[in-house]
Structures are given as C-alpha cells and as structure tokens.
Design a protein around this motif. Structure first.
Motif, short mmCIF file in Angstrom:
data_model
loop_
_atom_site.label_atom_id
_atom_site.label_comp_id
_atom_site.label_asym_id
_atom_site.label_seq_id
_atom_site.Cartn_x
_atom_site.Cartn_y
_atom_site.Cartn_z
N ASN A 49 102.82 2.16 84.57
CA ASN A 49 101.43 1.71 84.39
C ASN A 49 100.65 2.69 83.53
O ASN A 49 99.88 2.29 82.66
N LEU A 103 93.93 -1.45 84.26
CA LEU A 103 94.90 -2.36 84.86
C LEU A 103 94.17 -3.16 85.94
O LEU A 103 93.70 -2.61 86.92
N LYS A 159 101.37 -8.28 84.44
CA LYS A 159 100.15 -7.49 84.58
C LYS A 159 99.00 -8.13 83.82
O LYS A 159 99.22 -8.89 82.88
#
Length: 110
Positions: A51, A71, A80
C-alpha cells in the motif's frame, strides 16, 4: 491506454480503481484489469508495504505530494480505491496515459 471507468472525478479530486499485483520485479502500470487500472508493485503485501509503495508510485506518476494520495478502500485486498486530491480528470488521464512505466497499454487481463 483508454482508462474507461476506472477513473472517476468527484467534487474534491479523483478516485481511481486499482488492481494490484504485489511482489513484482518492478513497480509499473500494466494496463486495465476489468474496470480497474492494473499496477504491479515491487513490494510484498506485508505490514502495509504494498500500500505504501502504491501511494508513493501514484504520487510520483501524477506529480502530486504523497499526502494527496489516500487509500480509501482495499487495505488488505488486491482491489483498491485511491483518492487523489486537487487534480482534474483530464490531468490524471494525461499523466496515466503517457506514463513511461506503462508496459502494455492494451493489456486487459482477467
């Protein structure tokens, strides 16, 4: 590369749907994976490393500070949603479609 519906403009920025492939040899945009932008990440999906690499890579590709890349969903998933603050749809599309890291703009893997 036509981005289709993977990039959506909101009132405060852009949301990008992304499909990630962690543990790749290098970080790069591959093309589309259904209705998502497929990105290979040279980081493992351990302790948030993938991430972090995704947000760092997108900030660099789009020319925004890393703090403007958030995110929104998919912390532990390959699917995502990432929010980019302060950019227009046209600017995002231009940056992603002429990205030097785009390996195969016609990839539509499944």
């Amino acid at each position: 590369m036509e981005l289709g519906g993977c990039v959506v403009e909101g009132s405060e920025g852009i949301e990008i749907r992304i499909y990630v492939q962690p543990r790749a040899s290098k970080t790069e945009i591959i093309g589309l994976h259904g209705e998502a932008l497929k990105i290979r990440l040279a980081a493992p999906p351990v302790d948030g490393q993938a991430n972090t690499e995704l947000c760092r890579f997108l900030a660099r590709q789009l020319g925004v500070p890393q703090k403007d890349v958030q995110l929104k969903s998919g912390v532990s998933s390959r699917q995502k949603r990432v929010f980019i603050a302060g950019k227009t749809l046209a600017a995002i599309r231009a940056a992603l479609t002429k990205s030097p890291s785009t390996k195969n703009p016609e990839h539509r893997g499944g």
